[in-house]
Design an enzyme around this catalytic site. Structure first.
Site, PDB file in Angstrom:
ATOM      1  N   ASP A   1     -18.341 -23.120 -25.692  1.00  0.00           N
ATOM      2  CA  ASP A   1     -18.600 -23.912 -26.896  1.00  0.00           C
ATOM      3  C   ASP A   1     -17.368 -23.824 -27.775  1.00  0.00           C
ATOM      4  O   ASP A   1     -16.370 -23.195 -27.408  1.00  0.00           O
ATOM      5  CB  ASP A   1     -19.849 -23.440 -27.627  1.00  0.00           C
ATOM      6  CG  ASP A   1     -20.588 -24.599 -28.294  1.00  0.00           C
ATOM      7  OD1 ASP A   1     -19.973 -25.271 -29.146  1.00  0.00           O
ATOM      8  OD2 ASP A   1     -21.757 -24.837 -27.963  1.00  0.00           O
TER       9      ASP A   1
ATOM     10  N   HIS B   1     -17.789 -30.196 -28.174  1.00  0.00           N
ATOM     11  CA  HIS B   1     -17.988 -28.752 -28.270  1.00  0.00           C
ATOM     12  C   HIS B   1     -16.961 -27.974 -27.451  1.00  0.00           C
ATOM     13  O   HIS B   1     -17.291 -26.962 -26.821  1.00  0.00           O
ATOM     14  CB  HIS B   1     -19.411 -28.368 -27.837  1.00  0.00           C
ATOM     15  CG  HIS B   1     -20.445 -28.611 -28.893  1.00  0.00           C
ATOM     16  ND1 HIS B   1     -20.481 -27.920 -30.090  1.00  0.00           N
ATOM     17  CD2 HIS B   1     -21.496 -29.480 -28.927  1.00  0.00           C
ATOM     18  CE1 HIS B   1     -21.512 -28.349 -30.815  1.00  0.00           C
ATOM     19  NE2 HIS B   1     -22.130 -29.299 -30.140  1.00  0.00           N
TER      20      HIS B   1
ATOM     21  N   GLU C   1     -24.001 -33.832 -29.105  1.00  0.00           N
ATOM     22  CA  GLU C   1     -23.349 -33.854 -30.418  1.00  0.00           C
ATOM     23  C   GLU C   1     -21.860 -34.222 -30.337  1.00  0.00           C
ATOM     24  O   GLU C   1     -21.017 -33.588 -30.964  1.00  0.00           O
ATOM     25  CB  GLU C   1     -23.524 -32.494 -31.106  1.00  0.00           C
ATOM     26  CG  GLU C   1     -24.977 -32.143 -31.372  1.00  0.00           C
ATOM     27  CD  GLU C   1     -25.161 -30.792 -32.030  1.00  0.00           C
ATOM     28  OE1 GLU C   1     -26.143 -30.637 -32.784  1.00  0.00           O
ATOM     29  OE2 GLU C   1     -24.336 -29.892 -31.781  1.00  0.00           O
TER      30      GLU C   1
END
Length: 768
Positions: free
Chosen positions: A193, A268, A334
């Site tokens: 991440d 990410h 996202e």
């Protein structure tokens, strides 16, 4: 005593000296269990029998021998003649469901039969859970019984984020031990991440040399951590070597657990970009992220750069050499598409491939990676954002933003794993939040988890087959110790384990709660950290026909609820709740849970109610509120129920557009004051509206403006704020009220979402 040894010894305290014919406290609840008189005695004369030709059984045998030795000190014999035997029979010709088993216990022998290694292993786990509390070298008594058992779902998962906080290989093994004890079979390992790259990739050593380390800001809240400055020591983090990873894979396999690695893309990946800046659209060097402040930081791969795809394929090749799992998780969630809109390479890719927009560019990215994964005879799985722009042909979807993504994918014929934020995020609060470790937000109680059924009602019988199961997720922005990790997982993992294993008609909250107390005793005696339960009173307002009443309840079947309605703090002298409470005036109800004459709450739960002339009115919206924040439906703005500072179910949420709501009072009423309640929660990107305009009408066609209020509270105010915007005027006959709240179009400078749309949250339109 180490946590890992505690887990290994954990079953020693089950089931706490239960009477002979009482059902043992096995979790998850078996499909069928019958008790018989008597006991089987495990002692130094006991022998474990298995067919040595069936080498697949041997790891389970070794596991069982180690468990018994840890519990009692006995070193059981293997395949020695005798009457006191435990037989493990693995037969592919048997008709047991996959991972199912038959456990038969008589006075003279125990037999576990299964058609798979998993079935043998789970039969052993059920056997171990029946053992009473013992002292070293005391004989072990197993009650005579017959168990026929098999799982409801094939995917029974737990997730762990080791990017936001790195946990050692030993802690990961301990996590796997807990999963195995409760028959969970899939470990989703979030290895990559923005804030940390945790897997050694030999072709790209900087991924761990640079991307695995950041400046230590653990003394600050995640969203408030300042970005790293040049020269500051980056010494917080860590990574797993490929040898460590292979050892953990083998460790999990012995416990019938498959590890699914997650290698995030296309977003990410700030940790990868910190190591190799050429992977981003801007190619500007940056330091590893310390927390949630993304200002001027790149976190996406450049989708127009061919070198990016070569890099990803190299990484995935090494990943697949370590992890033999069928599935490879690629994240996909996202993705901030703004950099792609400004990147000439990404725009060129869109034109070359005939794509319509950046959503289709994301789909192109995922589909291209899927083709590579399929070429390696594996399958792609990703978060539900991989649906955007078109789903990859053979992809499996992990539904986290509610169930809608999973429902959509299942209807398209794709397999899905259900892991909605409510109730499957175990980093959310489970009680309190007063007295609880800081969790940032969310509220998923043990009972919420237990009540969850992974099969959405929107799917028909044919579509049910695409729901593989469910998974509990643990994100670690706010979890930095093993003790905290244990506390957030225990006992919610046990509730989910029963939800994904046991038949739905076998589930019973009171029975589960009773069995759970035996496991609590084990947790206590072995030093495991856990939540004793949610004693927060549930206040359930009921609005019908313009009238309000309140139902109070507690998750604890053994507890009582006491309440007040005059604003005072309730105690044992307060009113005991017995039936729904009518709410006939504006008031605040406060309530506590009482167990064994003790108030269990640090702070009473309270709920405000407003009695006004708009209650029960029908609400129409010019711009549709977000489907993710619908409160209790369109008429939540006229139900008399006031929202709290935590963005919960009583708030209507909208972003990008203004909130324009028109209320039909049903008939003309004399009105001289109207208002609306709104929330500001800086960390949640929720801001008070810039202005609020109030209009009224008698016919619904011709509206008269009665006042406009300008917000004077800055968007940079950090603490949650609830404000009532109101205007007064001379009394009028009014049937319709229209409220326009102007949404903040961009998060303020310095905010983690700087420049991105803000949210407006409203809870009640009042009329007096």
């Amino acid at each position: 005593m180490s946590f890992r040894l505690s887990v290994l010894l954990f079953i020693a305290v089950l089931p706490n000296l239960l009477p002979a014919q009482q059902l043992p406290s096995i979790i998850p609840q078996p499909v069928d269990m019958q008790m018989n008189p008597g006991f089987f005695i495990i002692d130094n004369n006991t022998s474990v029998h298995f067919d040595k030709q069936q080498k697949a059984t041997k790891p389970a045998v070794q596991f069982f021998l180690k468990m018994v030795q840890n519990i009692s000190g006995y070193s059981l014999k293997v395949n020695k003649p005798g009457k006191n035997t435990i037989n493990l029979i693995l037969s592919s010709a048997s008709h047991f469901p996959k991972e199912g088993y038959l456990l038969s216990v008589s006075n003279s022998n125990i037999t576990i039969k299964a058609s798979s290694y998993g079935g043998i292993f789970y039969g052993i786990q059920s056997l171990l859970q029946t053992l009473p509390q013992v002292r070293t070298n005391e004989s072990l008594q197993v009650p005579c019984m017959l168990i026929n058992d098999y799982p409801r779902f094939s995917w029974r998962g737990m997730h762990l984020d080791v990017s936001r906080h790195f946990f050692s290989a030993d802690v990961v093994k301990e996590y796997i031990d807990l999963m195995a004890l409760y028959k969970m079979n899939t470990f989703h390992w979030h290895l990559v991440d923005d804030q940390g790259w945790r897997i050694e990739i030999k072709k790209y050593p900087k991924l761990t040399q640079v991307g695995a380390w950041r400046v230590d800001q653990t003394d600050k809240l995640w969203g408030s951590r300042p970005q790293a400055k040049p020269g500051e020591p980056a010494n917080y983090g860590g990574f797993y070597t490929q040898q460590q990873l292979k050892e953990i894979v083998a460790y999990a396999k012995t416990r019938n657990i498959t590890i699914i690695p997650e290698i995030e893309m296309p977003g990410h990946v700030a940790s990868a970009i910190a190591a190799y800046p050429q992977l981003s659209c801007t190619q500007v060097p940056q330091l590893p992220l310390t927390g949630g402040n993304y200002t001027n930081m790149a976190s996406n791969y450049c989708a127009g750069n061919e070198a990016v795809f070569s890099f990803i394929e190299d990484v995935l090749t090494e990943v697949m050499e370590i992890f033999p799992s069928t599935y490879i998780h690629i994240g996909g969630d996202e993705v901030d598409k703004e950099p792609w809109k400004k990147c000439p390479h990404c725009q060129q890719r869109i034109q070359k491939e005939g794509l319509k927009n950046e959503e289709e560019l994301q789909s192109y990215f995922i589909k291209r990676i899927e083709r590579f994964i399929i070429s390696k005879k594996r399958k792609l799985i990703g978060w539900d954002e991989i649906l955007e722009g078109g789903l990859a042909p053979e992809a499996t979807v992990m539904s986290w933003r509610g169930e809608s993504g999973g429902i959509q994918a299942a209807k398209m014929g794709h397999d899905v794993v259900m892991t909605p934020g409510t109730p499957c995020y175990f980093d959310a609060y489970q009680a309190g939040p007063e007295g609880e470790p800081y969790a940032g937000g969310g509220f998923n109680t043990l009972k919420n988890v237990y009540d969850y059924d992974p099969i959405p009602k929107e799917l028909n019988a044919a579509e049910h087959q695409h729901v593989l199961g469910a998974q509990g997720n643990v994100w670690t922005e706010n979890i930095s110790t093993t003790e905290h990790l244990e506390y957030m997982v225990l006992p919610r993992m046990l509730a989910l384990a029963e939800s994904v294993w046991s038949p739905s008609d076998k589930k019973n909250w009171r029975d589960f709660y009773s069995r759970l107390k035996v496991h609590f005793t084990a947790f206590d005696q072995k030093g495991l950290h856990y939540s004793p339960g949610n004693f927060t009173v549930k206040i359930n307002p009921i609005s019908q026909g313009g009238k309000l009443s309140v139902n109070l309840s507690s998750d604890s079947p053994e507890a009582s609820v006491y309440y007040t309605s005059d604003g005072s703090v309730p105690g044992l002298s307060a009113s005991k709740y017995t039936s729904p409470i009518p709410v006939e005036s504006t008031q605040t109800i406060k309530a506590v849970t009482v167990l064994n004459d003790k108030v269990m709450n640090l702070v009473p739960v309270e709920q405000k109610f407003s009695i006004h002339k708009a209650i029960g009115g029908t609400v129409q919206y010019t711009n549709a509120p977000s489907k993710y924040y619908p409160a209790n439906g369109p008429n939540s703005l006229t139900d008399g129920i006031r929202g709290k500072s935590n963005p919960g179910k009583f708030w209507i949420g909208i972003s990008n557009d203004d909130l324009i709501a028109t209320v039909d009072l049903g008939s003309e009423k004399k009105i001289s004051k109207v208002g609306i309640g709104c929330l500001q929660s800086y960390k949640d990107w929720i801001f008070l509206p810039q202005t609020v305009k109030f209009e009224v009408s008698a016919d619904g066609q011709h509206f008269q403006e009665m006042g406009s209020v300008v917000n004077d509270i800055p968007a940079t105010a950090l603490n949650p704020i609830i404000r009532d915007f109101e205007t007064k005027f001379s009394s009028l006959n009014v049937r319709y009220i229209r409220v326009t709240a102007t949404t903040v179009k961009a998060c303020p400078k310095g905010h983690p979402g700087e420049g991105k749309p803000g949210w407006t949250f409203a809870d009640e339109i009042t009329a007096e």
